[in-house]
Design a protein around this motif. Structure first.
Motif, PDB file in Angstrom:
ATOM      1  N   ILE A  43      -2.093   9.788   3.127  1.00 27.93           N
ATOM      2  CA  ILE A  43      -1.894   8.485   3.753  1.00 27.93           C
ATOM      3  C   ILE A  43      -2.804   8.393   4.979  1.00 27.93           C
ATOM      4  O   ILE A  43      -3.211   9.406   5.548  1.00 27.93           O
ATOM      5  N   MET A  44      -3.150   7.171   5.354  1.00 28.95           N
ATOM      6  CA  MET A  44      -3.900   6.915   6.588  1.00 28.95           C
ATOM      7  C   MET A  44      -5.212   7.682   6.671  1.00 28.95           C
ATOM      8  O   MET A  44      -5.618   8.116   7.749  1.00 28.95           O
ATOM      9  N   PRO A  54       5.924   5.102   6.759  1.00 32.89           N
ATOM     10  CA  PRO A  54       7.394   5.188   6.659  1.00 32.89           C
ATOM     11  C   PRO A  54       7.854   5.779   5.332  1.00 32.89           C
ATOM     12  O   PRO A  54       8.851   6.513   5.284  1.00 32.89           O
ATOM     13  N   ALA A  55       7.138   5.477   4.248  1.00 31.45           N
ATOM     14  CA  ALA A  55       7.497   6.034   2.948  1.00 31.45           C
ATOM     15  C   ALA A  55       7.332   7.550   2.938  1.00 31.45           C
ATOM     16  O   ALA A  55       8.160   8.271   2.364  1.00 31.45           O
ATOM     17  N   LEU A 193      -2.246  -0.496  -1.568  1.00 25.54           N
ATOM     18  CA  LEU A 193      -0.866  -0.977  -1.574  1.00 25.54           C
ATOM     19  C   LEU A 193      -0.726  -2.456  -1.236  1.00 25.54           C
ATOM     20  O   LEU A 193       0.104  -3.160  -1.809  1.00 25.54           O
ATOM     21  N   SER A 194      -1.494  -2.906  -0.250  1.00 28.74           N
ATOM     22  CA  SER A 194      -1.328  -4.253   0.305  1.00 28.74           C
ATOM     23  C   SER A 194      -2.404  -4.431   1.368  1.00 28.74           C
ATOM     24  O   SER A 194      -3.236  -3.552   1.574  1.00 28.74           O
ATOM     25  N   ALA A 204       7.666   0.225   0.062  1.00 34.25           N
ATOM     26  CA  ALA A 204       8.443   0.361  -1.173  1.00 34.25           C
ATOM     27  C   ALA A 204       7.583   0.880  -2.313  1.00 34.25           C
ATOM     28  O   ALA A 204       8.010   1.760  -3.083  1.00 34.25           O
ATOM     29  N   LEU A 205       6.365   0.372  -2.438  1.00 32.68           N
ATOM     30  CA  LEU A 205       5.500   0.801  -3.524  1.00 32.68           C
ATOM     31  C   LEU A 205       5.066   2.253  -3.344  1.00 32.68           C
ATOM     32  O   LEU A 205       5.038   3.029  -4.313  1.00 32.68           O
ATOM     33  N   ALA A 206       4.728   2.642  -2.123  1.00 28.17           N
ATOM     34  CA  ALA A 206       4.324   4.025  -1.889  1.00 28.17           C
ATOM     35  C   ALA A 206       5.458   4.988  -2.218  1.00 28.17           C
ATOM     36  O   ALA A 206       5.249   6.013  -2.881  1.00 28.17           O
TER      37      ALA A 206
END
Length: 320
Positions: A43-44, A54-55, A193-194, A204-206
């Motif tokens: 991530i990131m 957050p996921a 994701l978005s 939510a998707l992650a």
């Protein structure tokens, strides 16, 4: 944009949620008692793409508590934590272009060397990203391969797959994190994701994709679902003049027509040469004269068109 204090709180929450990786800050790794693959989630890699953070925290707690079963090893890492604290895509070099052997000593080159310690043992890598401008849907983006297609079908994470010929680099002379793993002959996927930032749909998707990845990897779910809509780049406009500027409000997957004027009034004309779907429109920062600041992106927009037939059929013919 969230402030650095809030980002740091989330970094600390992730670090507290599981076992750290020696020598790789902001990374966790979990090992089960049963043999299995090493699944890695990133991530990131771009610091301002915070949507999966957050996921990752929630998922790490599930792994620690036993709520999320797995076999083998699972690793999570924050790609560019320093850029995340600054609210920037990167600080000195684009991390997602420098997974290469070099003596360069930027913040991102040093981070790449740390992360490669994890990626060198990955059996599967799923990298979560977000777009700069609005996107009407999440999408995969990576070149086609049989094993990549199998994972796309199995995960069902996005309704579209922006793909390209096997082995074709996203940006010549560079190497992305997922490309680094694929160069080892192993599957690696990028999921957009978005639009960038903290968004409920991205979180939510992650989380759903992380959970499903482990379920598939452990044999709990089938590996063959439907193929999403597959698209490839039909045209890419070089950002050859810093005076080039797109008209306001363009977004990812926006339909465009052949001959459509995409440039802002009073700037060098950008006439779209083909119909299709717009992808990665760029609105870089500019100086007082309206010129894009350096380093400016290599392209200012691209246009996608659907692949006829399946990618396997299309690329079997040697089509670009």
């Amino acid at each position: 944009m969230p402030d650095a204090a809030h980002i740091q709180e989330l970094y600390d929450a992730l670090s507290a949620a599981g076992p750290a990786v020696d020598g790789v800050p902001h990374a966790l790794s979990f090992t089960s008692e049963n043999d299995g693959p090493h699944v890695v989630f990133g991530i990131m890699v771009h610091g301002d793409e915070t949507g999966a953070l957050p996921a990752a925290i929630q998922f790490a707690h599930e792994l620690t508590s036993g709520a999320q079963p797995y076999v083998g090893r699972v690793s999570l890492f924050i790609g560019n934590p320093a850029a995340g604290l600054a609210g920037r895509r990167f600080l000195e070099a684009d991390l997602n272009r420098v997974f290469i052997d070099t003596d360069a000593d930027s913040i991102e080159h040093r981070r790449s060397r740390q992360l490669r310690r994890i990626l060198d043992t990955a059996d599967l890598f799923v990298d979560f990203h977000q777009t700069i401008e609005h996107t009407v849907s999440p999408f995969y983006i990576f070149p086609w391969s049989p094993q990549g297609e199998a994972w796309v079908r199995a995960l069902g994470a996005a309704p579209r797959w922006v793909t390209r010929a096997p082995g074709q680099s996203f940006s010549a002379g560079t190497c992305c994190a997922d490309e680094y793993v694929r160069n080892r002959g192993l599957p690696a996927l990028t999921v957009e994701l978005s639009q960038q930032g903290f968004r409920p749909e991205a979180e939510a998707l992650a989380l759903r994709t992380m959970r499903r990845t482990l379920a598939v990897a452990s044999g709990e779910l089938p590996r063959w679902g439907p193929l999403p809509e597959c698209l490839q780049t039909a045209f890419s406009q070089r950002f050859s003049d810093p005076a080039m500027r797109l008209r306001p409000g363009l977004s990812n997957f926006q339909p465009v027509d052949r001959g459509e004027l995409l440039s802002a009034p009073g700037t060098p004309e950008l006439v779209c040469p083909t119909e299709g779907l717009l992808m990665f429109p760029k609105y870089p920062p500019r100086d007082e004269a309206g010129l894009a600041l350096s380093p400016r992106p290599g392209e200012i927009y691209r246009v996608l068109r659907p692949i006829h037939g399946t990618p396997a059929e299309h690329y079997a013919t040697g089509a670009p």
